[in-house]
Design a protein around this motif. Structure first.
Motif, PDB file in Angstrom:
ATOM      1  N   LYS A 193      37.389   6.640  22.749  1.00  0.00           N
ATOM      2  CA  LYS A 193      38.492   5.822  23.095  1.00  0.00           C
ATOM      3  C   LYS A 193      39.240   7.036  21.979  1.00  0.00           C
ATOM      4  O   LYS A 193      40.349   7.229  21.573  1.00  0.00           O
ATOM      5  CB  LYS A 193      38.505   5.000  22.106  1.00  0.00           C
ATOM      6  CG  LYS A 193      38.493   3.911  22.996  1.00  0.00           C
ATOM      7  CD  LYS A 193      38.313   4.188  24.357  1.00  0.00           C
ATOM      8  CE  LYS A 193      37.368   3.533  25.366  1.00  0.00           C
ATOM      9  NZ  LYS A 193      37.092   3.888  26.790  1.00  0.00           N
ATOM     10  N   ARG A 194      39.155   8.102  21.243  1.00  0.00           N
ATOM     11  CA  ARG A 194      39.700   8.678  20.491  1.00  0.00           C
ATOM     12  C   ARG A 194      40.551   9.325  21.359  1.00  0.00           C
ATOM     13  O   ARG A 194      41.537  10.132  21.374  1.00  0.00           O
ATOM     14  CB  ARG A 194      38.370   9.778  19.134  1.00  0.00           C
ATOM     15  CG  ARG A 194      37.427  10.149  20.013  1.00  0.00           C
ATOM     16  CD  ARG A 194      36.700  11.457  19.072  1.00  0.00           C
ATOM     17  NE  ARG A 194      35.564  13.049  20.100  1.00  0.00           N
ATOM     18  CZ  ARG A 194      34.760  12.387  20.580  1.00  0.00           C
ATOM     19  NH1 ARG A 194      34.737  11.170  20.900  1.00  0.00           N
ATOM     20  NH2 ARG A 194      34.322  13.543  21.607  1.00  0.00           N
ATOM     21  N   ILE A 195      39.943   9.842  22.628  1.00  0.00           N
ATOM     22  CA  ILE A 195      40.855  11.214  23.105  1.00  0.00           C
ATOM     23  C   ILE A 195      41.811  10.102  23.525  1.00  0.00           C
ATOM     24  O   ILE A 195      42.959  11.144  23.783  1.00  0.00           O
ATOM     25  CB  ILE A 195      39.535  11.331  24.216  1.00  0.00           C
ATOM     26  CG1 ILE A 195      38.075  12.096  23.732  1.00  0.00           C
ATOM     27  CG2 ILE A 195      40.096  12.040  25.486  1.00  0.00           C
ATOM     28  CD1 ILE A 195      38.346  13.317  23.740  1.00  0.00           C
ATOM     29  N   VAL A 196      41.254   9.172  23.749  1.00  0.00           N
ATOM     30  CA  VAL A 196      42.404   7.840  24.423  1.00  0.00           C
ATOM     31  C   VAL A 196      43.791   8.115  23.324  1.00  0.00           C
ATOM     32  O   VAL A 196      45.123   8.353  23.574  1.00  0.00           O
ATOM     33  CB  VAL A 196      42.431   6.975  24.781  1.00  0.00           C
ATOM     34  CG1 VAL A 196      43.585   6.703  25.836  1.00  0.00           C
ATOM     35  CG2 VAL A 196      41.321   7.205  25.909  1.00  0.00           C
ATOM     36  N   ASN A 197      43.197   7.848  22.439  1.00  0.00           N
ATOM     37  CA  ASN A 197      44.242   7.562  20.838  1.00  0.00           C
ATOM     38  C   ASN A 197      44.938   8.470  20.898  1.00  0.00           C
ATOM     39  O   ASN A 197      46.450   8.812  20.578  1.00  0.00           O
ATOM     40  CB  ASN A 197      43.500   7.152  19.899  1.00  0.00           C
ATOM     41  CG  ASN A 197      43.098   5.681  20.163  1.00  0.00           C
ATOM     42  OD1 ASN A 197      43.506   5.155  20.827  1.00  0.00           O
ATOM     43  ND2 ASN A 197      41.841   5.583  19.131  1.00  0.00           N
ATOM     44  N   TYR A 198      44.453   9.977  21.263  1.00  0.00           N
ATOM     45  CA  TYR A 198      45.235  11.652  20.942  1.00  0.00           C
ATOM     46  C   TYR A 198      46.351  11.669  21.304  1.00  0.00           C
ATOM     47  O   TYR A 198      46.969  11.993  20.843  1.00  0.00           O
ATOM     48  CB  TYR A 198      43.851  12.057  21.337  1.00  0.00           C
ATOM     49  CG  TYR A 198      44.242  14.081  20.754  1.00  0.00           C
ATOM     50  CD1 TYR A 198      44.537  14.530  19.823  1.00  0.00           C
ATOM     51  CD2 TYR A 198      43.426  14.508  21.877  1.00  0.00           C
ATOM     52  CE1 TYR A 198      44.364  15.946  19.400  1.00  0.00           C
ATOM     53  CE2 TYR A 198      44.227  15.801  21.734  1.00  0.00           C
ATOM     54  CZ  TYR A 198      44.852  16.541  20.848  1.00  0.00           C
ATOM     55  OH  TYR A 198      44.456  18.037  21.023  1.00  0.00           O
ATOM     56  N   GLU A 199      46.176  11.386  22.977  1.00  0.00           N
ATOM     57  CA  GLU A 199      46.867  11.602  24.049  1.00  0.00           C
ATOM     58  C   GLU A 199      48.510  10.048  23.948  1.00  0.00           C
ATOM     59  O   GLU A 199      48.830  10.596  24.099  1.00  0.00           O
ATOM     60  CB  GLU A 199      46.446  11.432  25.317  1.00  0.00           C
ATOM     61  CG  GLU A 199      45.100  11.773  25.197  1.00  0.00           C
ATOM     62  CD  GLU A 199      45.896  13.830  25.530  1.00  0.00           C
ATOM     63  OE1 GLU A 199      47.005  13.990  25.324  1.00  0.00           O
ATOM     64  OE2 GLU A 199      44.958  14.760  25.697  1.00  0.00           O
ATOM     65  N   ILE A 200      47.632   8.795  23.457  1.00  0.00           N
ATOM     66  CA  ILE A 200      48.642   8.079  23.050  1.00  0.00           C
ATOM     67  C   ILE A 200      49.881   8.786  21.733  1.00  0.00           C
ATOM     68  O   ILE A 200      50.825   8.749  21.677  1.00  0.00           O
ATOM     69  CB  ILE A 200      48.007   6.918  22.864  1.00  0.00           C
ATOM     70  CG1 ILE A 200      47.637   6.776  24.421  1.00  0.00           C
ATOM     71  CG2 ILE A 200      49.007   5.863  22.322  1.00  0.00           C
ATOM     72  CD1 ILE A 200      47.446   5.039  24.452  1.00  0.00           C
ATOM     73  N   CYS A 201      48.844   8.698  20.611  1.00  0.00           N
ATOM     74  CA  CYS A 201      49.727   9.712  19.168  1.00  0.00           C
ATOM     75  C   CYS A 201      50.436  10.831  19.594  1.00  0.00           C
ATOM     76  O   CYS A 201      52.199  10.898  18.941  1.00  0.00           O
ATOM     77  CB  CYS A 201      48.566  10.034  17.889  1.00  0.00           C
ATOM     78  SG  CYS A 201      48.063   8.398  17.813  1.00  0.00           S
ATOM     79  N   PHE A 202      50.182  11.513  20.659  1.00  0.00           N
ATOM     80  CA  PHE A 202      51.145  12.901  21.398  1.00  0.00           C
ATOM     81  C   PHE A 202      52.652  12.034  21.746  1.00  0.00           C
ATOM     82  O   PHE A 202      53.523  12.991  21.509  1.00  0.00           O
ATOM     83  CB  PHE A 202      50.403  13.915  21.774  1.00  0.00           C
ATOM     84  CG  PHE A 202      50.962  14.560  23.064  1.00  0.00           C
ATOM     85  CD1 PHE A 202      51.802  15.253  21.908  1.00  0.00           C
ATOM     86  CD2 PHE A 202      50.842  14.263  23.947  1.00  0.00           C
ATOM     87  CE1 PHE A 202      52.231  16.540  22.921  1.00  0.00           C
ATOM     88  CE2 PHE A 202      51.946  15.410  24.666  1.00  0.00           C
ATOM     89  CZ  PHE A 202      51.972  16.650  24.534  1.00  0.00           C
ATOM     90  N   LEU A 203      52.337  11.248  22.152  1.00  0.00           N
ATOM     91  CA  LEU A 203      53.370  10.908  23.624  1.00  0.00           C
ATOM     92  C   LEU A 203      54.435  10.112  22.523  1.00  0.00           C
ATOM     93  O   LEU A 203      55.266  10.536  22.372  1.00  0.00           O
ATOM     94  CB  LEU A 203      52.645   9.770  24.248  1.00  0.00           C
ATOM     95  CG  LEU A 203      52.902  10.047  25.865  1.00  0.00           C
ATOM     96  CD1 LEU A 203      51.981  10.978  25.821  1.00  0.00           C
ATOM     97  CD2 LEU A 203      52.676   9.088  26.506  1.00  0.00           C
ATOM     98  N   GLN A 204      53.658   9.605  21.275  1.00  0.00           N
ATOM     99  CA  GLN A 204      54.779   8.472  20.200  1.00  0.00           C
ATOM    100  C   GLN A 204      55.540   9.633  19.171  1.00  0.00           C
ATOM    101  O   GLN A 204      56.614   9.410  18.856  1.00  0.00           O
ATOM    102  CB  GLN A 204      53.979   8.111  19.622  1.00  0.00           C
ATOM    103  CG  GLN A 204      53.191   6.190  19.814  1.00  0.00           C
ATOM    104  CD  GLN A 204      52.731   5.461  19.250  1.00  0.00           C
ATOM    105  OE1 GLN A 204      51.522   6.680  17.963  1.00  0.00           O
ATOM    106  NE2 GLN A 204      52.635   4.792  19.284  1.00  0.00           N
ATOM    107  N   GLU A 205      54.457  10.958  19.307  1.00  0.00           N
ATOM    108  CA  GLU A 205      55.158  12.019  18.257  1.00  0.00           C
ATOM    109  C   GLU A 205      56.693  12.387  19.110  1.00  0.00           C
ATOM    110  O   GLU A 205      57.508  12.902  18.247  1.00  0.00           O
ATOM    111  CB  GLU A 205      54.564  13.072  18.630  1.00  0.00           C
ATOM    112  CG  GLU A 205      53.809  12.950  17.066  1.00  0.00           C
ATOM    113  CD  GLU A 205      52.573  14.184  16.532  1.00  0.00           C
ATOM    114  OE1 GLU A 205      53.387  15.441  16.120  1.00  0.00           O
ATOM    115  OE2 GLU A 205      51.523  14.444  16.009  1.00  0.00           O
TER     116      GLU A 205
END
Ligand code: FAD
Ligand code: SF4
Ligand code: SF4
Length: 466
Positions: A193-205
């Motif tokens: 899930k760290r991989i998925v969270n990484y991408e979602i944080c990127f989108l938020q940024e």
């Protein structure tokens, strides 16, 4: 240089160790292994692999960059078409897509495109210490806003393209976390899930907004979203409604749909009960019904939850299983007991209403059916029973009807899927759709491709002066 015919293997946790933990099974390539695997690509001029990829990743270019150890350049090439390489490198059905067309596959193993994709994604993750930096050129805002329903791969990829075009994008998600099936369905040991969270944080940024615990069709309708000022709506709500076999005893206690079971474990951390207050039955003798990725995930999860016997019951033969070959092999190695050409016909409960047995029929293969596969035919008188204390049904899912029944004028197909053309246009002006809600249960990369196509259509629609 002489061609290495076999793929460079990727190290894995041994089956005896991994079946007791939720850590990822394959451990990734080292730099040396990745360069060696990259050198197996002969950079063929026609590069048919690219046409096997639904988003047309420039495969020879990113592999060449790995071979030359230019990893930033490799990831930049990848991100032009695929923003989730850490996800797709791990779970794309590569063997049926890009790798199926690789010319090296004619003389040996095809180039392991997926593993190389994962390698550069992990390199970037480690370099950025889990916090991706935004690197898109500034674009003038259009002042228009788009609402996206669901936070799975279809909406994620659609939202990024929209933001890059200057639109404001807001994702409305029914669950309390983003990622769709990537978060609630696919287990940690296959997709951390760290991989998925990484991408979602990127989108938020990048500026994509997320609104969680928001069920479109209940919290607000699509019409309400337009009234709130959104100029277009993208529906990426997936196909998460479970199907059952409708056989006797199917509503006994201890019988789960795979979606409920996996959601409890993955999203709601039931394996950490009581630290997380999500109860789940930890069966000792578990029957999993189905032969796809979802069935494999459910079977391997129940093993990690402490089951002593996990029976995978599938009515066809092994080579007709829709699951990825790698998942089938991993499941077998971990001790999942395959019961092929076998079909459940009823469940038997105890006096308290808990499932205690499943009755099955043995099958044989008959004539070919519409799918070109031989139809499984029951063998008369072959009934037998298996003692179980839990069953998990993984025979497919359908779109949830909540959006269709609350959106007048939205055309729906026979299975409840939203009807959309190849550009993602639905029967309502300004409403677009893509991913599993249109195709039925498919793959991550096809959902991402549909999201990107819809973003381009939304842009055209809004520019044409809606
Ligand atoms: P989803 O990922 O389903 O996301 C839809 C989101 O919409 C969900 O978060 C849902 O909560 C939300 N939503 C639904 N209705 C509403 C509403 N009314 N309002 C607000 N939000 C809503 N594919 C592969 O390529 N490889 C694999 O190995 C693989 N394994 C899989 C294993 C499992 C267990 C499952 C279930 C699927 C697997 N798939 C795999 C399929 C793949 O995950 C899907 O095809 C893909 O996720 C579809 O993306 P999507 O964006 O269309 O929908
Ligand atoms: Fe292959 Fe999937 Fe990567 Fe495309 S996204 S190149 S199909 S692994
Ligand atoms: Fe390389 Fe195979 Fe693609 Fe040719 S088809 S470019 S050898 S990965």
């Amino acid at each position: 240089m002489k061609l290495i015919k076999e793929q460079i293997p990727m190290k894995e946790q041994p089956p005896e160790v991994r079946k007791k933990n939720f850590e990822e099974v394959p451990l990734g390539y080292t730099k040396e292994e990745a360069i060696l695997e990259a050198s197996r690509c002969i950079q063929c001029p026609v590069h048919p692999c690219v046409s096997g990829c639904p988003v047309h990743v420039d495969i020879p270019a990113f592999i060449k960059a790995i071979k030359e150890d230019k990893l930033q350049s490799a990831i930049d090439i990848m991100n032009e078409t695929n923003l989730l390489p850490g996800v797709t490198g791990r779970i794309c059905p590569q063997e049926d897509q890009c790798q199926a067309l690789c010319v090296v596959g004619k003389v040996g193993d095809p180039v392991s495109i997926g593993r190389l994709e994962r390698y550069i994604a992990d390199w970037e993750f480690n370099k950025n210490q889990g916090k991706k930096r935004v690197s898109i050129s500034k674009i003038d805002p259009t002042g228009r806003s788009v609402a996206l329903i669901g936070s799975g791969p279809a909406s994620l990829s659609c939202s990024v393209d929209l933001v890059k075009m200057g639109y404001s994008a807001t994702i409305f998600e029914a669950f309390h976390k983003g990622g769709g099936v990537l978060t609630y369905g696919i287990p940690e040991f296959r997709l951390p899930k760290r991989i998925v969270n990484y991408e979602i944080c990127f989108l938020q940024e990048l500026g994509v907004s997320f609104v969680f615990d928001f069920l479109v069709g209940r919290t607000a309708t699509i019409e309400d979203l337009f009234k709130r000022g959104f100029s277009a709506v993208f529906i990426g709500s997936g196909a998460g409604a479970p199907q059952f076999m409708r056989i006797e005893g199917e509503n006994l206690d201890g019988i789960y749909s795979a979606n409920e079971y996996l959601t409890r474990v993955n999203l709601m951390k039931a394996f950490k009960f009581p630290e997380f207050d999500t109860p789940i039955k930890k069966g000792k003798r578990v029957a999993v019904i189905g032969g796809g990725n979802v069935a494999m995930d459910a079977a391997r999860t129940s093993l990690r939850m402490g089951a002593e016997h996990v029976y995978l019951i599938y009515r066809r033969s092994r080579n007709e299983m829709p699951a990825r070959v790698e998942e089938v092999v991993h499941a077998e190695e971990e001790g999942i007991e395959f019961m092929l050409l076998t079909n459940p016909v009823k469940y038997i409960g105890d006096e308290k209403g808990f499932v205690k047995q499943v009755e099955c029929l043995r099958m044989t293969l008959g004539e070919e059916d519409a799918s070109g596969r031989k139809r499984p035919v029951p063998i008369e008188g072959s009934e037998f029973r298996i003692d179980i204390d839990q069953a998990i049904v993984a025979i497919g899912t359908l779109p949830n009807p909540i959006i269709s029944i609350t959106t007048p004028g939205l055309s729906i197909g026979r299975q409840g899927e939203i009807l959309a053309d190849a550009d993602g246009n639905t029967s309502i002006k300004g409403v677009f759709a893509g991913g599993d809600i249109v195709t039925g249960s498919a793959t991550v990369i096809t959902a991402m491709g549909a999201g990107r196509t819809a973003a381009a259509s939304i842009d055209r629609y809004l520019k044409e002066g809606s």
